[in-house]
Scaffold this active site. Structure first.
Site, PDB file in Angstrom:
ATOM      1  N   SER A   1       8.549  -6.827 -12.851  1.00  0.00           N
ATOM      2  CA  SER A   1       9.233  -7.427 -11.274  1.00  0.00           C
ATOM      3  C   SER A   1      10.481  -6.826 -10.840  1.00  0.00           C
ATOM      4  CB  SER A   1       9.134  -8.734 -11.839  1.00  0.00           C
ATOM      5  OG  SER A   1       9.997  -9.012 -12.698  1.00  0.00           O
TER       6      SER A   1
ATOM      7  N   LEU B   1      -5.003   3.830   3.029  1.00  0.00           N
ATOM      8  CA  LEU B   1      -3.796   3.761   2.787  1.00  0.00           C
ATOM      9  C   LEU B   1      -3.285   1.850   3.397  1.00  0.00           C
ATOM     10  CD1 LEU B   1      -0.953   4.469   1.875  1.00  0.00           C
ATOM     11  CD2 LEU B   1      -0.667   5.299   4.463  1.00  0.00           C
TER      12      LEU B   1
ATOM     13  N   HIS C   1      -3.554  -0.745   1.162  1.00  0.00           N
ATOM     14  CA  HIS C   1      -2.407  -1.724   0.097  1.00  0.00           C
ATOM     15  C   HIS C   1      -1.611  -2.898   1.171  1.00  0.00           C
ATOM     16  CE1 HIS C   1      -3.361   0.934  -2.848  1.00  0.00           C
ATOM     17  NE2 HIS C   1      -3.876   1.753  -1.930  1.00  0.00           N
ATOM     18  N   ARG C   2      -1.469  -3.679   0.872  1.00  0.00           N
ATOM     19  CA  ARG C   2      -1.047  -4.917   1.452  1.00  0.00           C
ATOM     20  C   ARG C   2       0.477  -5.416   1.584  1.00  0.00           C
ATOM     21  NH1 ARG C   2      -5.654  -8.650  -0.621  1.00  0.00           N
ATOM     22  NH2 ARG C   2      -5.419  -7.133  -2.264  1.00  0.00           N
TER      23      ARG C   2
ATOM     24  N   SER D   1       0.246   4.299  17.499  1.00  0.00           N
ATOM     25  CA  SER D   1      -0.622   3.834  18.655  1.00  0.00           C
ATOM     26  C   SER D   1      -1.924   4.786  19.600  1.00  0.00           C
ATOM     27  CB  SER D   1      -0.089   2.375  19.061  1.00  0.00           C
ATOM     28  OG  SER D   1      -0.758   2.069  20.664  1.00  0.00           O
TER      29      SER D   1
ATOM     30  N   ASN E   1       7.906  -1.753  -2.302  1.00  0.00           N
ATOM     31  CA  ASN E   1       8.462  -1.330  -3.383  1.00  0.00           C
ATOM     32  C   ASN E   1       8.351  -0.677  -4.197  1.00  0.00           C
ATOM     33  OD1 ASN E   1       6.869  -2.662  -5.265  1.00  0.00           O
ATOM     34  ND2 ASN E   1       8.000  -4.804  -3.785  1.00  0.00           N
TER      35      ASN E   1
ATOM     36  N   ARG F   1       7.211  -1.417  -7.667  1.00  0.00           N
ATOM     37  CA  ARG F   1       6.202  -1.860  -7.667  1.00  0.00           C
ATOM     38  C   ARG F   1       4.881  -1.341  -7.734  1.00  0.00           C
ATOM     39  NH1 ARG F   1       5.415  -8.179 -10.163  1.00  0.00           N
ATOM     40  NH2 ARG F   1       4.361  -7.663 -12.592  1.00  0.00           N
TER      41      ARG F   1
ATOM     42  N   ARG G   1      -4.471   5.823  -6.076  1.00  0.00           N
ATOM     43  CA  ARG G   1      -4.455   6.785  -5.819  1.00  0.00           C
ATOM     44  C   ARG G   1      -3.966   8.226  -5.931  1.00  0.00           C
ATOM     45  NH1 ARG G   1      -8.060   4.628  -1.718  1.00  0.00           N
ATOM     46  NH2 ARG G   1      -6.975   2.682  -1.153  1.00  0.00           N
TER      47      ARG G   1
END
Ligand code: FAD
Length: 220
Positions: free
Chosen positions: A54, A76, A79-80, A88, A156, A158, A167
């Site tokens: 963490s 890709l 990955h939230r 766009s 980040n 983690r 992946r």
């Protein structure tokens, strides 16, 4: 595919080490940066080794990624735990054909010719629709998954570890695996302790979640 690390938290390994020290110390947080580099390095090595990850959430990395396919970015953005900005197709007209060719198609002359011809036909139709006054947001419906796109991603450390586990795995699709391996090479240069064991789960955790016993990397 172009992948460039365009930003990261200053002192990417010092901050998580300070955060880790804080949890076991009476030192006030604002005094932690006076700790010696040697002590902080040892603390970080220990917490990362134990999997107490963490603290590495305090460090973020931003990548500029260009000329990848929409197939890749569709995977890709699943990955939230990340932030994204993507070119766009509503506001940018892609008048010239721009697309990824999978290597298995590229290496076969006949297949590659048929593939390129299909792309030419698609782009002709896309440009026809634009000329007929159809807005780009609708004309783009004829564009393929292979269409080039550009994206900026921030994750980040983690979340990146999780991304690399999923992946960099040989079971992942080739294009996103290529991206993950390039991103891993970049972050290792600036945060070698955090990402020392990063990679597919067989490397980082010594397990194969896919249980692919025929994989050359299957843990012994
Ligand atoms: C080889 C491979 C094949 C795949 N095939 C498919 C497929 O066929 N179809 C498909 O739909 N997807 C597929 N995926 C995508 C996959 O299911 C994940 O959506 C994707 O890999 C993102 O992983 P993640 O959720 O761990 O990452 P993130 O979204 O970044 O989440 C990171 C971690 O945060 C936690 N987390 C995040 N959000 C939540 C939440 N809402 N609730 C609880 N915990 C949460 C979880 O622990 C998660 O692992 C595939 C992925 C791989 C690697």
């Amino acid at each position: 595919m172009n992948v460039k690390l365009i930003g990261f938290t200053p002192n990417p390994e010092k901050l998580p080490a300070m955060a880790a020290k804080l949890t076991h110390s009476k030192t006030k947080p604002e005094e932690l940066d006076k700790s010696s580099d040697k002590e902080l390095k040892a603390i970080l090595e220990q917490v990362v080794g134990l999997g107490h990850t963490s603290v590495i959430e305090h460090t973020c990395f931003t990548f500029a990624i260009s000329d990848v396919s929409r197939s890749l970015t569709h995977q890709l953005v699943r990955h939230r735990i990340a932030s994204y900005a993507q070119q766009s197709q509503r506001y940018v007209n892609l008048n010239e054909p721009c697309y990824v060719t999978p290597p298995k198609i590229a290496k076969d002359k006949k297949m590659k010719k048929a593939y390129d011809e299909t792309m030419d036909t698609i782009w002709k139709e896309y440009n026809n629709l634009l000329e007929l006054g159809i807005p780009a947001e609708d004309a783009r419906y004829v564009l393929p998954n292979a269409t080039h796109t550009n994206i900026i991603v921030t994750m980040n450390a983690r979340s990146l570890m999780n991304f690399f586990e999923l992946r960099c795995c040989l079971h992942a699709q080739w294009e996103i695996r290529q991206l993950a391996n390039k991103m891993l090479r970049e972050v290792k240069k600036v945060a070698p302790i955090i990402f020392k064991k990063a990679g597919p789960a067989c490397k980082s955790k010594g397990i194969c979640p896919e249980n692919k016993k025929d994989c050359p990397l299957y843990p012994k």
